[in-house]
Scaffold this motif. Structure first.
Motif: not given
Ligand code: GDP
Ligand code: MG
Length: 370
Positions: A220, A229, A231-232, A235
């Motif tokens: 990421v 990035g 939040d990614e 996740e």
């Protein structure tokens, strides 16, 4: 075989040394206070004084603290525990701070000022993640060498303006040796000179093949500065955790690992413990390494007093008789006598080990001189 000095025996029975020497003499054994007697003799003397004999051995300790195998139906999902690793200045601390800042709701008491060595965040998707706020390889390896496997997932931070560096390689080998899955966070992508592709190709040489390179390691692009990035990244962590199917039994005596510990001027010995199984409760009696105690208070990562802490929850524990070491394992026992006996047994065993090591050194030194 086990042996104990006369002085130590007297000390443990809380009897005068002279009385123990006398009792031994009456049994036909001449021993001074610094001499050792065998376990059988000690047992006779202990009974003569009207005390109860409890012989503690490694096996007994195992017996008391051994994890009862949890039945599959007692297991419930638990949050993943994440350690951030990477080369110095690649942004580990910045990333930890930004994640925490972005995921602490304003209503939480204590806000983000509390530092206990670990914290939990709830992502926008509702996943709870536990971060160990002890970035650095030293903490990771010292805990592992002491048998405490606390991390489920390693986030490998690599700065996009610097690519793979020596400590990146070191972190990769630590994660691989521990069998812990990795997620690559390519940091500092806000910088004009950032080159994420170089990071990915560099990693290939160390057998880390990221998804963008058709491998299975999630990567990421992030910026700890702009928050891009993040939040990614969270996740990706939640997804990895799902694959691992992490679980624990919250309905049993707690077992945990010490993340940090120090002697606090006002509060006495304080340890941050990551609960790994069971639920730690106020009033619980426990042994932790060579220390023991009774939980006087539990304080969470927001600085709030809590009554209990379940699996993957980090808490400050108050009520210790001494300061344990990072990596020490905490086990709740049913009685204080058990906890104390195990702690004393371990302390004694550690002392003997040190003495033996000392003796070996002396012998080596003698041989060097010869
Ligand atoms: P650590 O040694 O890995 O903990 O790295 P730090 O978090 O202390 O960061 C090292 C330096 O890089 C600091 O000056 C940070 O401000 C800077 N830094 C960290 N993350 C970023 C980022 O995403 N973008 C930029 N431009 N600088 C960053
Ligand atoms: Mg740092």
């Amino acid at each position: 075989p086990e042996a104990i000095t006369v002085a130590e025996l007297a000390n443990r029975m809380a009897e005068r040394v002279a009385d123990v020497v006398k009792a031994l003499m009456q049994s036909g054994i001449m021993a001074t206070q610094n001499q050792s007697i065998d376990a059988d003799t000690a047992e006779l003397i202990i009974e003569e004084f009207g005390h109860r004999v409890t012989r503690v051995s490694d096996a007994d300790v195992e017996d008391v603290i051994k994890t009862v195998d949890d039945k599959p139906e007692d297991l419930l999902p638990r949050p993943p525990v994440i350690t951030i690793m990477g080369h110095v200045d690649h942004g580990k601390t910045s990333l930890l701070d930004k994640i925490r800042e972005a995921n602490v709701t304003s209503g939480e008491a204590g806000g983000i000022t509390q530092h206990i060595g670990a914290y939990q965040v709830t992502t926008k998707g509702g996943d709870v993640l536990t971060f160990l706020d002890t970035p650095g390889h030293a903490a990771f390896t010292s805990m592992r060498s002491r048998g405490a496997q606390v991390t489920d997932i390693v986030v490998l931070v690599v700065a996009a303006d610097d690519a793979v560096m020596p400590q990146t390689v070191e972190a990769i080998s630590h994660a691989k040796a521990a069998g812990v899955p990795m997620i690559v966070a390519i940091n500092k992508v806000d910088k004009p000179e950032a080159n994420p592709t170089k990071v990915r190709t560099d990693l290939l040489q160390h057998e880390v093949i990221v998804e963008q390179m058709s491998g299975d390691v999630q990567d990421v692009e992030v910026s700890a500065h702009t928050g891009q990035g993040l939040d990614e990244l969270l996740e990706a962590i939640a997804l990895q955790a799902e694959v691992l199917e992490l679980n624990a039994n919250p309905n049993r005596a707690a077992e945990g690992a010490v993340i940090e510990a120090q002697l606090d001027v006002g509060r006495g010995p304080v340890a941050t413990v990551l609960v790994q199984n069971g639920t730690l409760k106020q009033g619980d009696i426990f042994v932790v390494g060579e220390q023991y105690g009774k939980v006087r208070a539990l304080i969470n990562d927001k600085g709030e007093r809590v009554k209990e802490a379940g699996p993957s929850v980090p808490v400050e524990v108050l009520g210790l008789n001494g300061t344990p070491e990072a990596g020490d394992v905490l086990n709740v026992t049913s009685t204080e006598a058990q906890a104390r006996e195990i702690a004393e047994y371990r302390e004694h065993a550690a002392k003997e080990k040190r003495a033996a090591a000392g003796a070996a050194t002396t012998l080596e030194q003698l041989m060097m001189k010869a």
